[in-house]
Write a protein that holds these residues in place. Structure first.
Motif, PDB file in Angstrom:
ATOM      1  N   HIS B 381       0.458 -20.603 -45.624  1.00 12.37           N
ATOM      2  CA  HIS B 381      -0.154 -21.737 -45.248  1.00 12.37           C
ATOM      3  C   HIS B 381      -1.111 -23.054 -46.763  1.00 12.37           C
ATOM      4  CE1 HIS B 381       0.357 -21.817 -41.108  1.00 12.37           C
ATOM      5  NE2 HIS B 381      -0.393 -20.044 -40.447  1.00 12.37           N
ATOM      6  N   LEU B 382      -1.977 -22.914 -48.001  1.00  9.31           N
ATOM      7  CA  LEU B 382      -1.637 -23.291 -47.945  1.00  9.31           C
ATOM      8  C   LEU B 382      -0.850 -23.800 -49.022  1.00  9.31           C
ATOM      9  CD1 LEU B 382      -5.223 -22.894 -48.644  1.00  9.31           C
ATOM     10  CD2 LEU B 382      -4.900 -21.589 -50.090  1.00  9.31           C
ATOM     11  N   LYS B 383      -0.618 -23.341 -49.204  1.00  9.32           N
ATOM     12  CA  LYS B 383       1.315 -23.391 -49.829  1.00  9.32           C
ATOM     13  C   LYS B 383       2.102 -24.803 -49.554  1.00  9.32           C
ATOM     14  CE  LYS B 383       3.425 -19.593 -51.747  1.00  9.32           C
ATOM     15  NZ  LYS B 383       4.633 -18.472 -52.230  1.00  9.32           N
ATOM     16  N   ARG B 384       2.049 -24.343 -47.665  1.00 13.85           N
ATOM     17  CA  ARG B 384       2.330 -25.318 -47.539  1.00 13.85           C
ATOM     18  C   ARG B 384       1.637 -26.977 -47.217  1.00 13.85           C
ATOM     19  NH1 ARG B 384       4.797 -22.670 -41.710  1.00 13.85           N
ATOM     20  NH2 ARG B 384       6.443 -21.019 -42.960  1.00 13.85           N
ATOM     21  N   ILE B 385       0.793 -26.590 -47.093  1.00 13.69           N
ATOM     22  CA  ILE B 385      -0.193 -27.950 -47.376  1.00 13.69           C
ATOM     23  C   ILE B 385      -0.205 -28.523 -48.083  1.00 13.69           C
ATOM     24  CG2 ILE B 385      -2.878 -28.568 -47.225  1.00 13.69           C
ATOM     25  CD1 ILE B 385      -3.261 -26.765 -45.281  1.00 13.69           C
ATOM     26  N   LEU B 386      -0.146 -27.609 -49.662  1.00 16.77           N
ATOM     27  CA  LEU B 386      -0.281 -28.295 -50.853  1.00 16.77           C
ATOM     28  C   LEU B 386       1.146 -28.578 -50.922  1.00 16.77           C
ATOM     29  CD1 LEU B 386      -1.499 -27.525 -53.053  1.00 16.77           C
ATOM     30  CD2 LEU B 386      -0.963 -26.114 -54.305  1.00 16.77           C
ATOM     31  N   ILE B 387       2.461 -28.175 -50.842  1.00 21.19           N
ATOM     32  CA  ILE B 387       3.338 -28.755 -50.898  1.00 21.19           C
ATOM     33  C   ILE B 387       3.911 -29.882 -50.171  1.00 21.19           C
ATOM     34  CG2 ILE B 387       6.371 -28.604 -50.482  1.00 21.19           C
ATOM     35  CD1 ILE B 387       5.526 -25.129 -51.745  1.00 21.19           C
TER      36      ILE B 387
END
Lengths: 185, 789
Positions: B381-387
């Motif tokens: 989820h962190l990755k997705r938010i970042l992207i």
């Protein structure tokens, strides 16, 4: 072209028009295509019987994974050899105008490899293997899984095989089938 | 071998004796046929003998072995068992059929799955059978039907022949399959849509404006803000003598005063006398036409989109009860039978293989997802938010870039305008001495000017090409399922394109709504955005041209060499650079974008739909080239039905986005004083209101009545009621489907159970018979022995 026309009487063309999903011109065009597969033989006898190997030179059939099945299903002598009339039947079923029910009927027979009027596990396996081509092999467990999934979706009466009614049910709901089960003349 | 056969035949004898009565009770009609079948099948395959499984088998290939007699029997069976195919089969038992019915039956033979010679036979039998002649009116009706049928066939043939790009579509289909072809069909659909809009525009706007003669008003004395004087000043002003080609691509100079743009359309009610028609005076209200035509083509487009989308939507609704038949579709509808070349067949195999793998993996992925540890979930989820943040930053950045570029270019252009006047002034004075040098620098200046004019659009185009590539790269890190990945990338790209358009429009809007803007320039000085509608039209015209040019350049000058590199080099690195998939969403966006610009600009530049039609026509060839020559088939399987609904939803989005600003400008922004059909009105809409006031009393009252709450509230209530009713019906149907499905499953189980019992019973009988036979043999033996003794 002119020769192709002279090979049929008006009456025959009318018959073909009535009995297929083609117009007279398309019938003649189909005959041209048929003739191109074996000009000599068809030139002599317009309804010559061509061996399966010759029929399979038709471009769409050549690369089709179910080519031998298609020929067998449409061959009136059931050995895959096709006369022009068989070829015309084939093209008629694959044409745009053929209704879904007719296409489904023939598709069922094409996929029914062992001819027991049911698409069983072995038929499904064969279909899947042919779909993936000769070079790429799915592992046995994957095929098993896929067959299982298909049956789970479509086999309503849990007898481990798809009957025609069940198959038709699937086809009814698949809008892509009509698009893909089609060979343009 | 022969021993085995012997045994079986014995067994059959046993069946016949024992099972005969039993079956006779069950199937009073076709017992003969049933027995034949039973003799061939063994107990385990009893299921195939059920009527439901046999319904379709009028004559399957299997059965056609001993053709003639067998067919007779199947005929008999089908007529008796009254199954589905009965309706298709000619009912030979009744000779009372009349001509019309016979004809209908002949027409239905083609649906029968039998070889041609049998069809011929059936047909001739039908034709020769005695039949009633139709009398009187019925005869006439039947004749009519026949003629109509034949006419329809001929008509379809002609239409089929006229079908645009048939061979091209076939070629693409053979190489790329039906999914990609649906894209080209969509492109063709857009071409026809644009053509229809163009016909609207040409017949009602362009032709009248060209052929009807305007009454000249003279600007006698100058009145402040008089529309007549303003427009005279605008239309009679000296045009700058720019280069013809530069004017052509910018829409300035001589182009500005042509029927291309809003500015020249008249604000008058044309009136003329037709001599032959009793000297009647005819009117053509140009401003009214100018507002009604856009409204009608907007409605037309909307109806066309909704209708096409609804068709796809219906298909989808039937098809997916939540991905119900995903695997079946994959297995049975997977192969495109129209593929006809080896290479694409190989790729198709591979694509299907990947799809199967993907589907199975997705299932695993779903299972995994449930069992996924908390940490990895948080990480994902962190990755997705970042992207997503990154994507947002990119979008905002590109917006700012366009803003800056646009402002810079405009500032520079405004500066140039003043200096150009000076140059021209100097030019006139010093023409004799320094003219060669001056001419040279002047043309460079002009070129620079043009470049500046186009700079914002080139920036938009370049961003549109490169940013989606970045998005495509980023999406790989987000571990979405492939289907979702396509949709999300598409959405982001749409956002990019629309936001760039929005920035552009807002910039133009700021300039237009500038309170210091000179409304009516009477003196001989040129102002940019004098006639702001024309100015907007010019901007969109330039944008369309730039977009088209960029597509052209990308396809032929960048992607073509790339594909050459991919084909003729062995180096791996170069191959990666060179190979291109035909990535469908990107190409869809390309043409939807063109269409959006056309819709947006068609009010300001009535010629835009015509240009759009031409571009659609050319884009087809560009895309065909890109598809057939530059690209390799994509490793993603595009389903025709899915992609169609995707196209339509994207198009609908583009439609809404493009109509909103136009609607706003019609309703809110005051039109120019010196040009166009609406000079002197507060807003365009106020003209409509004024025209409406001039309508007859009855019509006005009627429309007012519709507007009041006494009408609207009951109408709304009735609509709600209908909505509720249909919703309830749909819900009931859904429930019914559920019930029926359950019932079907139950029936299936019942059938299974009965079949098992039956086969057990038969087996028992067999054993008993064998035993009896053996006993009788033994008896015989013993008797023989006995007698021999």
């Amino acid at each position: 072209m002119g020769q192709g026309k002279s090979q049929f009487t008006e009456e025959e063309l009318q018959d073909y028009e009535d009995l297929t999903y083609f117009t007279k011109k398309e019938v003649l065009y189909a005959h041209q295509k048929f003739k191109a597969l074996a000009p000599e033989k068809v030139g002599h006898n317009k309804n010559a019987k061509l061996p399966m190997a010759k029929i399979l030179q038709y471009p769409e059939l050549r690369v089709n994974p179910f080519r031998d099945r298609i020929c067998k299903v449409f061959s009136s002598s059931n050995d895959g050899d096709c006369t022009f009339e068989d070829f015309l039947d084939m093209m008629s079923v694959f044409s745009d105008n053929a209704p879904k029910a007719v296409k489904a009927e023939h598709a069922f027979r094409i996929f029914d490899f062992d001819g027991d009027d049911m698409i069983g596990v072995s038929d499904l396996r064969e279909v899947i293997e042919r779909l993936c081509g000769p070079e790429l092999k799915l592992s046995d467990s994957e095929i098993q899984q896929l067959v299982q999934n298909v049956l789970e979706e479509a086999d309503l009466d849990d007898d481990g095989a798809l009957s025609f009614a069940e198959f038709e049910h699937i086809i009814d709901k698949s809008s892509d089938f009509c698009h893909s089960f089609r060979i343009r003349l | 071998m022969s021993g085995g056969k012997n045994k079986r035949s014995k067994r059959h004898e046993g069946w016949e004796e024992a099972g005969g009565e039993f079956y006779q009770e069950l199937y009073p009609g076709g017992e003969q046929e049933l027995f034949e079948n039973l003799q061939r099948a063994d107990a385990a395959k009893l299921a195939t003998l059920l009527p439901s499984k046999q319904a379709r088998n009028t004559t399957t290939s299997k059965r056609a072995r001993s053709q003639n007699e067998r067919r007779q029997s199947t005929f008999a069976r089908t007529t008796q068992s009254r199954d589905i195919h009965l309706s298709m089969l000619p009912d030979l038992s009744e000779n009372l059929s009349n001509e019309e019915r016979t004809w209908e039956e002949i027409m239905q033979i083609k649906a029968m799955p039998v070889p041609m010679n049998q069809k011929l036979e059936i047909k001739s039998r039908l034709q020769n059978a005695t039949k009633l002649r139709l009398q009187g009116l019925e005869q006439l009706q039947w004749r009519q039907r026949k003629v109509l049928h034949r006419f329809r066939i001929r008509f379809a043939e002609i239409v089929g022949k006229l079908e645009l790009w048939q061979s091209a579509l076939r070629e693409i289909e053979g190489k790329f399959g039906t999914g990609v072809v649906s894209y080209f069909l969509f492109l063709r659909w857009l071409l026809f849509l644009n053509l229809a809009i163009s016909i609207f525009v040409v017949t009602f706007l362009i032709l009248p404006n060209v052929f009807l003669v305007e009454v000249e008003h003279d600007c006698d004395e100058f009145v402040e803000n008089s529309t007549i004087c303003c427009s005279q000043a605008y239309l009679q002003r000296n045009l700058t003598d720019n280069n013809v080609i530069l004017d052509l691509i910018q829409g300035t100079g001589w182009m500005e005063r042509t029927i291309l743009f809003y500015g020249v359309y008249s604000d008058q009610v044309y009136s003329y006398f037709v001599k032959k028609l009793w000297d009647a005076e005819m009117f053509y209200n140009m401003p009214l036409a100018y507002i009604l035509i856009p409204i009608s083509w907007i409605l037309f487009s909307l109806i066309a989109i909704v209708k096409t989308a609804a068709k796809g939507f219906k298909e989808r609704l039937v098809e997916n009860e939540g991905q119900f038949y995903m695997y079946c579709n994959l297995v049975f509808g997977g192969w495109d039978f129209c593929i006809h070349n080896d290479k694409s067949a190989k790729i198709k195999h591979k694509a299907l293989y990947n799809e199967v793998k993907g589907c199975l993996e997705e299932e695993k992925y779903k299972e995994e997802k449930q069992s996924r540890t908390r940490e990895s979930q948080i990480l994902m989820h962190l990755k997705r938010i970042l992207i997503n943040l990154l994507v947002f930053v990119i979008l905002v950045g590109s917006g700012i870039l366009i803003y800056v570029v646009f402002n810079q270019a405009m500032d520079k252009l405004n500066e140039e305008q003043f200096s150009s006047m000076e140059i021209e002034f100097e030019n006139i004075t010093e023409k004799s001495t320094l003219s060669p040098y001056r001419d040279n620098s002047y043309s460079i200046w002009r070129f620079r000017n043009t470049l500046l004019e186009f700079l914002p659009f080139i920036a938009i185009g370049v961003l549109n090409i490169f940013i989606p590539e970045i998005f495509g790269y980023l999406i790989k890190f987000e571990t979405y399922t492939p289907a979702n990945a396509i949709i999300i990338t598409l959405l982001r790209t749409v956002l990019l394109r629309l936001s760039s358009l929005a920035v552009l429009l807002s910039q133009i809007y700021i300039q237009i709504s500038d309170p210091d803007r000179v409304r009516c320039a009477v003196f001989d000085e040129e102002f940019r955005q004098e006639c702001w509608e024309t100015y907007v039209g010019q901007q969109l015209y330039k944008l369309l041209l730039t977009d088209f040019a960029l597509q052209f350049v990308m396809t032929f000058f960048i992607n073509l060499p790339r594909s050459f590199i991919a084909r003729h080099s062995n180096s791996r690195c170069l191959k990666i650079i060179g190979t291109q998939d035909f990535y469908l969403p990107k190409h869809v966006l390309d043409i939807v974008y063109v269409q959006t610009i056309v819709w947006m600009g068609a009010f300001f530049c009535p010629f835009l739909p015509i240009i759009g039609t031409i571009f659609c026509f050319l884009i087809f060839y560009i895309k065909k080239f890109a598809c057939l020559t530059n690209c390799t088939p994509s490793p993603i399987v595009y389903k025709a039905s899915k992609s169609k609904s995707l196209f339509m939803s994207v198009l609908l989005l583009g439609f809404v986005i493009s109509i909103l600003p136009v609607a706003y400008s019609v309703a809110e922004i005051s039109p120019s004083w010196n040009c166009g059909p609406f000079r002197g009105y507060e807003t365009v809409w106020s003209f409509v209101v004024e025209t409406f006031e001039a309508f007859p009393y009855l019509i006005r009252e009627f429309v007012f009545l519709i507007g009041t709450s006494t009408f609207a509230v009951p109408a709304f209530a009735i609509l709600l009621f209908f909505l509720y009713y249909y919703w309830a019906v749909a819900a009931a149907n859904r429930h019914m489907v559920e019930v029926l499905k359950n019932q079907l499953v139950l029936e299936g189980h019942d059938k299974q159970f009965l079949l098992n019992r039956l086969s057990a019973f038969i087996r028992q009988h067999q054993k008993r018979c064998e035993r009896r036979n053996r006993a009788s043999f033994a008896d015989d033996d013993s008797s023989i022995q006995h007698s021999s003794r």
